[in-house]
Design a protein around this motif. Structure first.
Motif, PDB file in Angstrom:
ATOM      1  N   TRP A 209      21.141  43.167  40.354  1.00  0.00           N
ATOM      2  CA  TRP A 209      20.957  42.034  41.253  1.00  0.00           C
ATOM      3  C   TRP A 209      21.653  40.793  40.707  1.00  0.00           C
ATOM      4  O   TRP A 209      22.162  39.962  41.481  1.00  0.00           O
ATOM      5  CB  TRP A 209      19.473  41.776  41.483  1.00  0.00           C
ATOM      6  CG  TRP A 209      18.845  42.820  42.354  1.00  0.00           C
ATOM      7  CD1 TRP A 209      17.995  43.813  41.974  1.00  0.00           C
ATOM      8  CD2 TRP A 209      19.077  42.994  43.750  1.00  0.00           C
ATOM      9  NE1 TRP A 209      17.657  44.602  43.060  1.00  0.00           N
ATOM     10  CE2 TRP A 209      18.306  44.120  44.156  1.00  0.00           C
ATOM     11  CE3 TRP A 209      19.832  42.325  44.705  1.00  0.00           C
ATOM     12  CZ2 TRP A 209      18.277  44.562  45.476  1.00  0.00           C
ATOM     13  CZ3 TRP A 209      19.814  42.767  46.026  1.00  0.00           C
ATOM     14  CH2 TRP A 209      19.047  43.869  46.395  1.00  0.00           C
ATOM     15  N   PHE A 211      24.452  40.912  39.052  1.00  0.00           N
ATOM     16  CA  PHE A 211      25.852  41.150  39.405  1.00  0.00           C
ATOM     17  C   PHE A 211      26.099  40.820  40.869  1.00  0.00           C
ATOM     18  O   PHE A 211      27.118  40.202  41.218  1.00  0.00           O
ATOM     19  CB  PHE A 211      26.219  42.607  39.121  1.00  0.00           C
ATOM     20  CG  PHE A 211      27.576  42.998  39.629  1.00  0.00           C
ATOM     21  CD1 PHE A 211      28.722  42.654  38.925  1.00  0.00           C
ATOM     22  CD2 PHE A 211      27.717  43.700  40.825  1.00  0.00           C
ATOM     23  CE1 PHE A 211      29.980  43.003  39.401  1.00  0.00           C
ATOM     24  CE2 PHE A 211      28.962  44.051  41.312  1.00  0.00           C
ATOM     25  CZ  PHE A 211      30.097  43.697  40.595  1.00  0.00           C
ATOM     26  N   LEU A 212      25.172  41.209  41.748  1.00  0.00           N
ATOM     27  CA  LEU A 212      25.329  40.919  43.178  1.00  0.00           C
ATOM     28  C   LEU A 212      25.267  39.419  43.449  1.00  0.00           C
ATOM     29  O   LEU A 212      25.977  38.910  44.319  1.00  0.00           O
ATOM     30  CB  LEU A 212      24.251  41.650  43.980  1.00  0.00           C
ATOM     31  CG  LEU A 212      24.372  43.172  44.020  1.00  0.00           C
ATOM     32  CD1 LEU A 212      23.186  43.786  44.755  1.00  0.00           C
ATOM     33  CD2 LEU A 212      25.682  43.597  44.692  1.00  0.00           C
ATOM     34  N   ILE A 214      26.215  37.030  41.298  1.00  0.00           N
ATOM     35  CA  ILE A 214      27.503  36.493  40.854  1.00  0.00           C
ATOM     36  C   ILE A 214      28.608  36.869  41.836  1.00  0.00           C
ATOM     37  O   ILE A 214      29.476  36.050  42.165  1.00  0.00           O
ATOM     38  CB  ILE A 214      27.832  36.999  39.441  1.00  0.00           C
ATOM     39  CG1 ILE A 214      26.818  36.452  38.438  1.00  0.00           C
ATOM     40  CG2 ILE A 214      29.249  36.615  39.034  1.00  0.00           C
ATOM     41  CD1 ILE A 214      26.935  37.040  37.051  1.00  0.00           C
ATOM     42  N   ALA A 215      28.566  38.116  42.335  1.00  0.00           N
ATOM     43  CA  ALA A 215      29.578  38.567  43.292  1.00  0.00           C
ATOM     44  C   ALA A 215      29.538  37.733  44.568  1.00  0.00           C
ATOM     45  O   ALA A 215      30.593  37.380  45.127  1.00  0.00           O
ATOM     46  CB  ALA A 215      29.363  40.046  43.618  1.00  0.00           C
ATOM     47  N   SER A 216      28.334  37.397  45.033  1.00  0.00           N
ATOM     48  CA  SER A 216      28.228  36.596  46.256  1.00  0.00           C
ATOM     49  C   SER A 216      28.751  35.180  46.023  1.00  0.00           C
ATOM     50  O   SER A 216      29.398  34.601  46.912  1.00  0.00           O
ATOM     51  CB  SER A 216      26.777  36.552  46.743  1.00  0.00           C
ATOM     52  OG  SER A 216      25.937  35.891  45.817  1.00  0.00           O
ATOM     53  N   VAL A 218      31.128  34.389  43.851  1.00  0.00           N
ATOM     54  CA  VAL A 218      32.584  34.531  43.778  1.00  0.00           C
ATOM     55  C   VAL A 218      33.171  34.730  45.169  1.00  0.00           C
ATOM     56  O   VAL A 218      34.195  34.119  45.522  1.00  0.00           O
ATOM     57  CB  VAL A 218      32.964  35.704  42.853  1.00  0.00           C
ATOM     58  CG1 VAL A 218      34.464  35.973  42.913  1.00  0.00           C
ATOM     59  CG2 VAL A 218      32.539  35.416  41.415  1.00  0.00           C
ATOM     60  N   LEU A 219      32.531  35.577  45.981  1.00  0.00           N
ATOM     61  CA  LEU A 219      33.037  35.820  47.335  1.00  0.00           C
ATOM     62  C   LEU A 219      33.022  34.551  48.179  1.00  0.00           C
ATOM     63  O   LEU A 219      33.949  34.294  48.954  1.00  0.00           O
ATOM     64  CB  LEU A 219      32.201  36.905  48.019  1.00  0.00           C
ATOM     65  CG  LEU A 219      32.516  38.349  47.633  1.00  0.00           C
ATOM     66  CD1 LEU A 219      31.512  39.306  48.265  1.00  0.00           C
ATOM     67  CD2 LEU A 219      33.946  38.722  48.071  1.00  0.00           C
ATOM     68  N   GLN A 220      31.959  33.750  48.027  1.00  0.00           N
ATOM     69  CA  GLN A 220      31.920  32.488  48.756  1.00  0.00           C
ATOM     70  C   GLN A 220      33.090  31.597  48.377  1.00  0.00           C
ATOM     71  O   GLN A 220      33.666  30.911  49.227  1.00  0.00           O
ATOM     72  CB  GLN A 220      30.601  31.758  48.475  1.00  0.00           C
ATOM     73  CG  GLN A 220      29.404  32.326  49.232  1.00  0.00           C
ATOM     74  CD  GLN A 220      28.143  31.531  48.951  1.00  0.00           C
ATOM     75  OE1 GLN A 220      27.754  31.354  47.801  1.00  0.00           O
ATOM     76  NE2 GLN A 220      27.507  31.048  49.989  1.00  0.00           N
ATOM     77  N   VAL A 234      28.367  36.384  54.218  1.00  0.00           N
ATOM     78  CA  VAL A 234      28.191  36.244  52.767  1.00  0.00           C
ATOM     79  C   VAL A 234      27.318  35.034  52.461  1.00  0.00           C
ATOM     80  O   VAL A 234      26.438  35.085  51.598  1.00  0.00           O
ATOM     81  CB  VAL A 234      29.558  36.114  52.065  1.00  0.00           C
ATOM     82  CG1 VAL A 234      29.376  35.820  50.570  1.00  0.00           C
ATOM     83  CG2 VAL A 234      30.370  37.390  52.241  1.00  0.00           C
ATOM     84  N   ALA A 241      20.270  37.575  47.757  1.00  0.00           N
ATOM     85  CA  ALA A 241      20.694  38.074  46.443  1.00  0.00           C
ATOM     86  C   ALA A 241      20.035  37.256  45.324  1.00  0.00           C
ATOM     87  O   ALA A 241      19.568  37.820  44.323  1.00  0.00           O
ATOM     88  CB  ALA A 241      22.213  38.013  46.325  1.00  0.00           C
TER      89      ALA A 241
END
Length: 336
Positions: A209, A211-212, A214-216, A218-220, A234, A241
């Motif tokens: 979670w 990682f998710l 951080i990924a969200s 980064v995606l933003q 997102v 998340a």
């Protein structure tokens, strides 16, 4: 559980300070490291913690004016003394700040164009609705509250541009209208589910979670706003998340990395949040070289954490009143 919540706060405040450090000393984007995204942890944990604070004031869940007054006095004592100290310092040392600050800024009630520590007016909004929110927590399970509040947030994000809500972080956290309120609500409803023995269980390891989350973030940043008016998918999934990361870590029995670093940071997080910009500015004024400034900051950091905690405790209204009583008692003894 307290160690886990302090640990989470430590993660959040470290990310915030690293983001500001990168942006301030190297003239980059202060959200490059995603510190702003990790503020979501504070909103969620504020809702979680205030549920228990309100539970002590309203044990039978019957909201009454005396209890509401008591709750807000405690919140004022927690929030404002150190905030006003930093405000006074900025007001005395910065002509630019004097020109932009207002009485609403002083009260942390500037909800249209905050020029100082946007998080404080945002959390004040959460405090305002806390007693009302607490009164309805028992009626809904965490899943019902999650689905219902998510639907409300989606609807409000389609309405907000129509009525021209100011596009500032106090209203649009991470491009989601009332995203901070959504996180705060989830924190309070999760605490209610734990208290009632109906605890919602998150599937998956906290690192997944994390990682998710951080990924969200980064995606933003990479995708940017897919629509100039409405939030993207997102953006809307980001608060989930963040909430699930907090819940999974609080429920997990796994060993926590860097616990001796992050837990003390979490215990001092409010003082660190308010005081670290002051330290950054002063070091920059004196030194003026980013690399040297960074080395000085690292060497001073342990003392700064200790100082932040102590000064936060010292300026509480309760501590000031206690110090006043001690002084007056000593004066009375000397006269006698």
């Amino acid at each position: 559980m307290r160690e886990r919540t302090d640990y989470l706060k430590g993660i959040a405040i470290l990310a915030v300070m690293l983001g500001h450090w990168f942006g301030f000393y190297f003239k980059g984007d202060d959200n490059f490291i995603g510190g702003n995204g990790f503020v979501s942890i504070f909103f969620f944990l504020s809702g979680y913690g205030l549920y228990y604070s309100l539970g002590k004031i309203f044990p039978d869940r019957q909201i009454h004016p005396k209890g509401i007054f008591q709750f807000y006095i405690k919140r004022i004592n927690r929030l404002y003394p150190l905030y006003w100290l930093v405000f006074a310092f900025r007001f005395a040392t910065s002509s630019t700040f004097r020109g932009s600050a207002s009485f609403l800024t002083f009260l942390a009630l500037d909800f249209t164009s905050p020029v100082f520590l946007w998080f404080i007016p945002a959390i004040v909004q959460c405090y305002i609705i806390s007693p009302l929110l607490f009164s309805v927590t028992r009626r809904y399970s965490f899943v019902s509250a999650l689905l219902g509040s998510f639907l409300v947030v989606v609807i409000l994000n389609f309405i907000a541009p129509i009525v021209h809500i100011p596009s500032v972080r106090v209203w649009y956290y991470r491009d989601v209208f009332l995203g901070h309120i959504f996180l705060f609500c989830l924190g309070m409803f999760f605490a209610s589910s734990v208290k009632q023995g109906r605890e919602f269980r998150v599937i998956g390891h906290p690192f997944l979670w994390g990682f998710l989350l951080i990924a969200s973030i980064v995606l933003q940043r990479v995708l940017g706003p897919l629509d100039q008016v409405y939030p993207s998918l997102v953006d809307l999934l980001f608060p989930l998340a963040a909430s699930f990361f907090c819940i999974s870590l609080m429920q997990s029995s796994c060993s926590l990395p860097l616990v001796k670093l992050l837990t003390p940071l979490g215990m001092s997080s409010y003082g660190l949040y308010l005081l670290h910009p002051v330290l950054f500015h002063k070091i920059h004024e004196v030194v003026g070289m980013p690399t040297v400034e960074s080395l000085i900051m690292l060497s001073l950091f342990p003392f700064f954490v200790f100082f932040s905690k102590k000064i936060e405790e010292l300026v509480q209204f309760e501590q000031v009143l206690r110090l006043k009583d001690i002084v007056f008692n000593r004066l009375h003894i000397n006269k006698a």
